[in-house]
Design a protein around this motif. Structure first.
Motif, PDB file in Angstrom:
ATOM      1  N   ASP A   1      -5.773 -39.574  -5.181  1.00 35.17           N
ATOM      2  CA  ASP A   1      -5.751 -40.347  -6.420  1.00 35.17           C
ATOM      3  C   ASP A   1      -5.732 -41.856  -6.182  1.00 35.17           C
ATOM      4  O   ASP A   1      -5.374 -42.628  -7.062  1.00 35.17           O
TER       5      ASP A   1
ATOM      6  N   ASP B   1      -4.407 -47.052  -7.234  1.00 34.60           N
ATOM      7  CA  ASP B   1      -4.563 -45.862  -8.073  1.00 34.60           C
ATOM      8  C   ASP B   1      -5.652 -46.162  -9.105  1.00 34.60           C
ATOM      9  O   ASP B   1      -5.515 -47.080  -9.912  1.00 34.60           O
TER      10      ASP B   1
ATOM     11  N   SER C   1      -6.693 -44.367 -11.600  1.00 32.85           N
ATOM     12  CA  SER C   1      -6.583 -43.625 -12.866  1.00 32.85           C
ATOM     13  C   SER C   1      -6.789 -44.502 -14.090  1.00 32.85           C
ATOM     14  O   SER C   1      -7.176 -44.000 -15.154  1.00 32.85           O
TER      15      SER C   1
ATOM     16  N   TRP D   1      -4.178 -38.408   0.641  1.00 35.39           N
ATOM     17  CA  TRP D   1      -3.478 -37.355  -0.096  1.00 35.39           C
ATOM     18  C   TRP D   1      -2.594 -36.492   0.798  1.00 35.39           C
ATOM     19  O   TRP D   1      -1.777 -35.705   0.311  1.00 35.39           O
TER      20      TRP D   1
ATOM     21  N   GLN E   1       6.708 -38.791  -6.246  1.00 33.31           N
ATOM     22  CA  GLN E   1       6.363 -37.448  -6.728  1.00 33.31           C
ATOM     23  C   GLN E   1       6.499 -37.362  -8.243  1.00 33.31           C
ATOM     24  O   GLN E   1       5.654 -36.763  -8.917  1.00 33.31           O
TER      25      GLN E   1
ATOM     26  N   THR F   1       3.454 -39.050  -9.837  1.00 32.69           N
ATOM     27  CA  THR F   1       2.223 -38.257  -9.810  1.00 32.69           C
ATOM     28  C   THR F   1       2.276 -37.101 -10.798  1.00 32.69           C
ATOM     29  O   THR F   1       1.259 -36.755 -11.410  1.00 32.69           O
TER      30      THR F   1
ATOM     31  N   LYS G   1       1.829 -38.614 -14.279  1.00 35.24           N
ATOM     32  CA  LYS G   1       0.435 -39.034 -14.433  1.00 35.24           C
ATOM     33  C   LYS G   1      -0.458 -37.828 -14.679  1.00 35.24           C
ATOM     34  O   LYS G   1      -1.340 -37.861 -15.547  1.00 35.24           O
ATOM     35  N   SER G   2      -0.240 -36.762 -13.925  1.00 36.07           N
ATOM     36  CA  SER G   2      -1.037 -35.551 -14.103  1.00 36.07           C
ATOM     37  C   SER G   2      -0.857 -34.995 -15.522  1.00 36.07           C
ATOM     38  O   SER G   2      -1.830 -34.600 -16.175  1.00 36.07           O
TER      39      SER G   2
ATOM     40  N   TYR H   1       4.243 -47.002  -7.086  1.00 39.21           N
ATOM     41  CA  TYR H   1       3.539 -45.906  -6.399  1.00 39.21           C
ATOM     42  C   TYR H   1       2.525 -46.457  -5.406  1.00 39.21           C
ATOM     43  O   TYR H   1       2.445 -45.996  -4.256  1.00 39.21           O
TER      44      TYR H   1
END
Length: 555
Positions: A235, A247, A249, A482, A493, A496, A499-500, A537
């Motif tokens: 990611d 990141d 995203s 990753w 953690q 993530t 975010k997911s 992150y």
């Protein structure tokens, strides 16, 4: 009196001994000496979907049982991995061997795996030979090794002549009808699909399909990274000079990709069911021959692609097979789909604290890591599934290639189970005599496996193997990002996971929205994303990248 008592005790001891002897090897297996005649079955959980089976029900597994006395009852994931692993941890009752995916850090941090250091020193000369060069990447903070990764390169590295990683795939009939054009950008790729659908109305074609199931959502979020000219780092994008992590995203590349899918959806070319289909339904759609294009990793879509391969060999028509393309956003971007040599240090095979006889398991793993058994698990049996020429080069005849590519044979012989998910020589490894460990990477096999249709399309693009269409990978000593371990419950953690969850909520909305609403939904997503603490992150990943580079370089 004492004599009678003594005789009674002696009789009782003899009866117990006789009962134990009559109870069969199943009872003594947990205490036995570990020889091949001392049979034992261990449980083995693999956190991917698959068909449950005993290893000794396959040809390879039966041969390994004859060598070691060990059989594994394999169980595969049904449902959500984290839920399943959470059940194991809560009950403190585990399968003997576990091959986790994203949950591996949760298992390590909860003490679910035993430390392997002493077992390797005592029983694992082959394990040590294969893994010792990577010990500095394998050890946890406490200095222990808790699992054996599936990626150590043994011998000289050899690249894959075919595409086994990520790509934008397109049906060959689309390329054929267009005159085999050069296709580099996403616009060119999608326009080919649009043109083909327009020329073939009423055929029930799907322009583009995506995979979004719970444990495979990365297949939906990874394309922007590849389209921007980066390999599969997960990611983040890693700057080649500064090694800073970013990141993506919330980057324009993610927005741009989602807008392209939104446009496809408006045109009726995107399969809306992508957001509700399970993995089996996804594979079935690919194998149906109705899907013109998709993004995925070859190893993940392999079952469907292999089925299409079998069908095309039987019919002599390869129109419905797919070709992998190194698609990028812009003409001047160099693609980086092919993985550089790497060591994946956050995936592997662990022995659980529930295992009653870890010595037998580690001995089995050690035996598996001989050259002979790596040949068995990758090539099979000489003169049956492969042949050897006068120079000692391994190859497969056309008949052997057809046989070993057939899904039914791969399952019964055991290739489907033993090619991965066990301690193994990693992809790209070579044997001492120069042969490739993986049959698919042997140039002789690649060339022999090409059908007339393959040769025609390769010739049309002026290449000798399918991977030659892709740019060579740049060296990345940290690769892949990753594989950086993240402790369950750590800030990284938690980020993530949040975010997911956010992406699972917003990305379907963005793709399926009225185009006029896209910008507003994107801004809403970004506002929520900015609350997650992405900078912390990115700093964590950047720091870990620097550490990994130092470890790889022996610092």
């Amino acid at each position: 009196m004492y004599k009678k008592l003594w005789l009674g005790c002696l009789t009782m001891v003899m009866m117990v001994s006789l009962l134990a002897a009559c109870s069969g090897k199943g009872t003594q297996s947990a205490e036995g000496d570990g020889g091949p005649d001392d049979k034992v079955t261990f449980t083995y959980f693999n956190s991917v979907a698959g068909k449950d089976k005993n290893t000794n029900e396959t040809t390879i597994g039966k041969m390994l049982e004859e060598q070691t006395g060990v059989n594994f009852k394999m169980e595969h994931l049904v449902g959500d991995e984290n839920t399943k692993i959470g059940t194991f941890i809560a009950s403190n009752d585990y399968p003997d061997v576990i091959v986790p995916g994203d949950s591996i850090d949760k298992l390590v941090s909860s003490g679910s795996f035993i430390a392997l250091n002493d077992l390797i020193d005592q029983y694992g000369p082959n394990i040590k030979r294969v893994y010792e060069p990577y010990y500095n990447l394998m050890k946890a903070e406490d200095g222990n090794i808790y699992f054996l990764p599936m990626s150590p390169v043994v011998g000289e590295f050899i690249s894959d002549p075919n595409v086994e990683q990520g790509a934008f795939w397109i049906q060959r009939r689309v390329l054929k009808e267009a005159g085999y054009p050069k296709v580099k950008t996403l616009d060119e790729y999608l326009n080919l699909i649009r043109d083909y659908v327009k020329k073939h109305p009423g055929e029930g074609l799907t322009g583009y399909l995506a995979l979004t199931t719970q444990d495979k959502f990365f297949a939906f979020t990874n394309p922007p990274m590849h389209l921007a000219g980066y390999p599969n780092e997960g990611d983040v994008l890693i700057d080649m000079q500064t090694h800073q992590a970013n990141d993506y995203s919330d980057d324009d590349i993610t927005k741009r990709y989602l807008q392209e899918l939104n446009q496809l959806n408006m045109e009726g070319l995107f399969d809306k069911s992508s957001f509700v289909d399970n993995y089996d339904q996804y594979l079935a759609k690919l194998a149906s021959g109705k899907v013109l294009g998709f993004f995925d990793y070859r190893w993940q879509a392999g079952q469907a692609l292999n089925n299409l391969r079998e069908a095309s060999r039987a019919s002599g028509n390869d129109d419905l097979e797919y070709m992998a393309l190194p698609i990028v956003f812009d003409e001047n971007t160099k693609d980086q789909y092919l993985d550089p040599p790497s060591f994946i240090n956050n995936r592997g095979v662990g022995i659980s604290v529930s295992a009653k006889n870890p010595e037998r398991i580690i001995k089995f793993f050690d035996n598996l890591l001989t050259d002979e058994n790596q040949i068995l698990s990758q090539w099979g049996i000489k003169d049956e599934t492969y042949s050897v020429d006068e120079s000692g080069r391994f190859y497969r005849t056309p008949e052997q290639i057809v046989q070993t590519n057939a899904e039914a044979f791969r399952e019964t012989f055991g290739f489907k189970y033993f090619e991965y998910s066990w301690p193994r020589y990693g992809s790209g490894s070579t044997l001492p005599d120069g042969n490739s460990v993986g049959a698919g990477r042997q140039p002789e096999v690649a060339q022999m496996s090409y059908t007339e249709g393959d040769k025609k399309i390769l010739d049309a693009y002026g290449i000798e193997s399918f991977s030659q269409l892709f740019a060579a990978p740049d060296e990345r000593p940290w690769f892949p990002a990753w594989s950086i371990p993240m402790v369950q419950g750590s800030p990284a953690q938690i980020f993530t996971q949040k975010k997911s969850d956010l992406q699972r909520k917003y990305f379907p909305r963005l793709v399926l929205a009225n185009p006029a609403d896209f910008e507003g939904i994107w801004n809403e997503y970004i506002a929520e994303f900015n609350k997650l603490g992405v900078k912390d992150y990115e700093e964590f990943i950047t720091t870990e990248i620097a550490k990994k580079i130092d470890r790889v370089q022996g610092k």
